[in-house]
Write a protein that holds these residues in place. Structure first.
Motif, PDB file in Angstrom:
ATOM      1  N   MET A   1       0.832  -1.199   0.000  1.00  0.00           N
ATOM      2  CA  MET A   1       0.000   0.000   0.000  1.00  0.00           C
ATOM      3  C   MET A   1       0.873   1.257   0.000  1.00  0.00           C
ATOM      4  O   MET A   1       2.002   1.237   0.474  1.00  0.00           O
ATOM      5  CB  MET A   1      -0.890   0.037   1.244  1.00  0.00           C
ATOM      6  N   THR A   2       0.304   2.350  -0.498  1.00  0.00           N
ATOM      7  CA  THR A   2       0.957   3.650  -0.434  1.00  0.00           C
ATOM      8  C   THR A   2      -0.132   4.711  -0.384  1.00  0.00           C
ATOM      9  O   THR A   2      -1.294   4.446  -0.730  1.00  0.00           O
ATOM     10  CB  THR A   2       1.867   3.868  -1.656  1.00  0.00           C
ATOM     11  N   VAL A   3       0.225   5.910   0.062  1.00  0.00           N
ATOM     12  CA  VAL A   3      -0.701   7.043   0.036  1.00  0.00           C
ATOM     13  C   VAL A   3      -0.396   7.850  -1.216  1.00  0.00           C
ATOM     14  O   VAL A   3       0.733   8.314  -1.415  1.00  0.00           O
ATOM     15  CB  VAL A   3      -0.566   7.923   1.291  1.00  0.00           C
ATOM     16  N   LEU A   4      -1.394   8.024  -2.068  1.00  0.00           N
ATOM     17  CA  LEU A   4      -1.228   8.717  -3.340  1.00  0.00           C
ATOM     18  C   LEU A   4      -1.337  10.231  -3.148  1.00  0.00           C
ATOM     19  O   LEU A   4      -1.806  10.702  -2.097  1.00  0.00           O
ATOM     20  CB  LEU A   4      -2.283   8.218  -4.324  1.00  0.00           C
ATOM     21  N   PRO A   5      -0.922  11.032  -4.132  1.00  0.00           N
ATOM     22  CA  PRO A   5      -0.943  12.494  -3.971  1.00  0.00           C
ATOM     23  C   PRO A   5      -2.307  13.078  -3.630  1.00  0.00           C
ATOM     24  O   PRO A   5      -2.376  14.113  -2.967  1.00  0.00           O
ATOM     25  CB  PRO A   5      -0.458  12.997  -5.341  1.00  0.00           C
ATOM     26  N   ASP A   6      -3.409  12.434  -4.060  1.00  0.00           N
ATOM     27  CA  ASP A   6      -4.735  12.968  -3.744  1.00  0.00           C
ATOM     28  C   ASP A   6      -5.254  12.487  -2.389  1.00  0.00           C
ATOM     29  O   ASP A   6      -6.397  12.766  -2.022  1.00  0.00           O
ATOM     30  CB  ASP A   6      -5.736  12.608  -4.848  1.00  0.00           C
ATOM     31  N   GLY A   7      -4.429  11.755  -1.628  1.00  0.00           N
ATOM     32  CA  GLY A   7      -4.834  11.283  -0.311  1.00  0.00           C
ATOM     33  C   GLY A   7      -5.509   9.935  -0.308  1.00  0.00           C
ATOM     34  O   GLY A   7      -5.826   9.404   0.766  1.00  0.00           O
ATOM     35  N   SER A   8      -5.743   9.343  -1.477  1.00  0.00           N
ATOM     36  CA  SER A   8      -6.321   8.006  -1.539  1.00  0.00           C
ATOM     37  C   SER A   8      -5.226   6.969  -1.342  1.00  0.00           C
ATOM     38  O   SER A   8      -4.039   7.276  -1.334  1.00  0.00           O
ATOM     39  CB  SER A   8      -7.046   7.791  -2.872  1.00  0.00           C
ATOM     40  N   LEU A   9      -5.647   5.710  -1.179  1.00  0.00           N
ATOM     41  CA  LEU A   9      -4.694   4.628  -1.017  1.00  0.00           C
ATOM     42  C   LEU A   9      -4.435   3.960  -2.361  1.00  0.00           C
ATOM     43  O   LEU A   9      -5.361   3.658  -3.104  1.00  0.00           O
ATOM     44  CB  LEU A   9      -5.231   3.570  -0.043  1.00  0.00           C
ATOM     45  N   GLY A  10      -3.161   3.726  -2.658  1.00  0.00           N
ATOM     46  CA  GLY A  10      -2.795   2.902  -3.792  1.00  0.00           C
ATOM     47  C   GLY A  10      -2.454   1.513  -3.288  1.00  0.00           C
ATOM     48  O   GLY A  10      -1.794   1.363  -2.260  1.00  0.00           O
ATOM     49  N   LEU A  11      -2.927   0.500  -3.985  1.00  0.00           N
ATOM     50  CA  LEU A  11      -2.707  -0.880  -3.555  1.00  0.00           C
ATOM     51  C   LEU A  11      -2.147  -1.701  -4.705  1.00  0.00           C
ATOM     52  O   LEU A  11      -2.536  -1.520  -5.864  1.00  0.00           O
ATOM     53  CB  LEU A  11      -4.015  -1.515  -3.071  1.00  0.00           C
ATOM     54  N   LEU A  12      -1.249  -2.610  -4.369  1.00  0.00           N
ATOM     55  CA  LEU A  12      -0.701  -3.560  -5.328  1.00  0.00           C
ATOM     56  C   LEU A  12      -0.930  -4.955  -4.779  1.00  0.00           C
ATOM     57  O   LEU A  12      -0.551  -5.255  -3.646  1.00  0.00           O
ATOM     58  CB  LEU A  12       0.790  -3.301  -5.559  1.00  0.00           C
ATOM     59  N   GLY A  13      -1.560  -5.795  -5.576  1.00  0.00           N
ATOM     60  CA  GLY A  13      -1.777  -7.188  -5.207  1.00  0.00           C
ATOM     61  C   GLY A  13      -1.245  -8.090  -6.298  1.00  0.00           C
ATOM     62  O   GLY A  13      -0.964  -7.647  -7.417  1.00  0.00           O
ATOM     63  N   THR A  14      -1.093  -9.367  -5.989  1.00  0.00           N
ATOM     64  CA  THR A  14      -0.545 -10.289  -6.979  1.00  0.00           C
ATOM     65  C   THR A  14      -1.271 -11.623  -6.935  1.00  0.00           C
ATOM     66  O   THR A  14      -1.905 -11.970  -5.925  1.00  0.00           O
ATOM     67  CB  THR A  14       0.960 -10.503  -6.758  1.00  0.00           C
ATOM     68  N   ASN A  15      -1.176 -12.370  -8.017  1.00  0.00           N
ATOM     69  CA  ASN A  15      -1.869 -13.661  -8.129  1.00  0.00           C
ATOM     70  C   ASN A  15      -0.983 -14.833  -7.745  1.00  0.00           C
ATOM     71  O   ASN A  15      -1.337 -15.985  -8.001  1.00  0.00           O
ATOM     72  CB  ASN A  15      -2.396 -13.855  -9.562  1.00  0.00           C
ATOM     73  N   VAL A  16       0.197 -14.560  -7.158  1.00  0.00           N
ATOM     74  CA  VAL A  16       1.073 -15.635  -6.668  1.00  0.00           C
ATOM     75  C   VAL A  16       1.315 -15.431  -5.170  1.00  0.00           C
ATOM     76  O   VAL A  16       1.161 -14.338  -4.646  1.00  0.00           O
ATOM     77  CB  VAL A  16       2.416 -15.671  -7.431  1.00  0.00           C
ATOM     78  N   ASP A  17       1.725 -16.504  -4.514  1.00  0.00           N
ATOM     79  CA  ASP A  17       1.857 -16.499  -3.055  1.00  0.00           C
ATOM     80  C   ASP A  17       3.261 -16.046  -2.644  1.00  0.00           C
ATOM     81  O   ASP A  17       4.102 -16.846  -2.249  1.00  0.00           O
ATOM     82  CB  ASP A  17       1.551 -17.890  -2.498  1.00  0.00           C
TER      83      ASP A  17
END
Length: 319
Positions: A1-17
């Motif tokens: 996760m990260t906080v984006l410039p507009d104050g929303s959350l950016g998320l990165l997920g993946t399909n592997v474990d």
């Protein structure tokens, strides 16, 4: 996760474990993994796909799908919807990937080795904070652009060009590791080990700095006059402190105004963990603790908390 410039959350997920792959690495003492095992994090990541999202507190907005490529990543975002994904370990290779909002790869950037923090300010400058291995591995590349006392962090233009930062005054102490970093409108603020000074870094401008007696800081939010600092050692890892930044940033000491406790969860040590480790790691690591401008953010147990500096100052009856 990260906080984006507009104050929303950016998320990165993946399909592997990846979590499972890293857990297997940590168990190598009792369950050795072969060097060429396909269960190691790197081969697992090589076959994975990453999905990006933006969450504004109400709606989860779908983003692009891109190749995962590497097992240890930092995420950041630009105002116009572009994404920046960087491998934390680089060596001499490019490790940053700049993507258009639709997932088209725009550029590959070399952002340095041993990345701990990654952020983009409102002028689309990329700020990178390194952990201690970066002191040696990045030095050859940085020597012409950054003073050795400021080697814990650097600034890049969106095209990957390194911009000059520093020097940090010698009086700020030996800088070995960025323990906390946040980006603001005009640059970045970092709190580095060993003496945890609060440094205001701006491309091509003198470094402003304040002495700080709060050790173990892991997140910063600031409006330029006050700051919220979180973290500490052992039980103080749940601390959130409001401090005042007096003077012009010429080595003044921050003034502690108030402190509270973050809603963290007590950690249950795994079986056979050394007592010294269990004593040091008191709290479970939250999914995210980070500042962005004058807001401090915490994601813990699927709850997104945020605190604004002005509200804390007002609650204390100060201006």
């Amino acid at each position: 996760m990260t906080v984006l410039p507009d104050g929303s959350l950016g998320l990165l997920g993946t399909n592997v474990d990846l979590a499972g792959a890293w857990a297997r690495v940590r168990r190598q003492v009792t369950e050795p993994l072969a060097a060429d095992s396909p269960e190691r994090p790197q081969p697992v990541a090589a076959h994975g796909t990453a999905r990006l999202w933006r969450f504004d507190g109400l709606t989860l907005h779908d983003g692009p799908m891109v190749p995962l490529e590497r097992p240890s990543l930092e995420l950041a975002g630009f105002q116009a919807g572009r994404w920046l994904i960087s491998d934390t370990i680089a060596g001499t290779e490019t490790n940053g990937r700049l993507f258009a909002p639709d997932g088209m790869l725009l550029a590959r950037l070399h952002l340095g080795d041993a990345i701990e923090y990654l952020g983009v300010d409102l002028a689309d400058r990329v700020w990178v904070g390194w952990f201690d291995e970066g002191l040696s591995s990045n030095w050859d590349r940085l020597a012409e652009n950054i003073d050795q006392t400021a080697v814990v962090a650097a600034c890049f233009a969106a095209d990957g060009e390194m911009l000059p930062v520093g020097p940090v005054p010698d009086a700020a102490g030996f800088l070995a590791d960025v323990c906390a970093m946040t980006v603001t409108e005009d640059g970045a603020w970092v709190c580095p080990y060993t003496e945890f000074p609060l440094l205001h870094l701006r491309a091509g401008q003198p470094v402003r700095w304040w002495r700080n007696k709060l050790l173990g800081i892991n997140a910063i939010a600031t409006d330029g006059r006050h700051a919220l600092l979180t973290g500490g050692y052992r039980d103080d890892a749940a601390r959130i402190a409001l401090v005042e930044l007096g003077g012009d940033g010429q080595g003044e000491e921050v003034l502690m105004l108030a402190s509270w406790r973050l809603p963290l969860v007590k950690r249950v040590p795994p079986e056979h963990e050394l007592p010294s480790v269990a004593e040091h790691l008191v709290w479970d690591s939250p999914a995210l603790v980070a500042g962005r401008g004058d807001m401090l953010h915490l994601v813990q147990d699927d709850i997104w908390y945020s605190w604004r500096i002005g509200d804390a100052v007002e609650a204390l009856g100060r201006t």
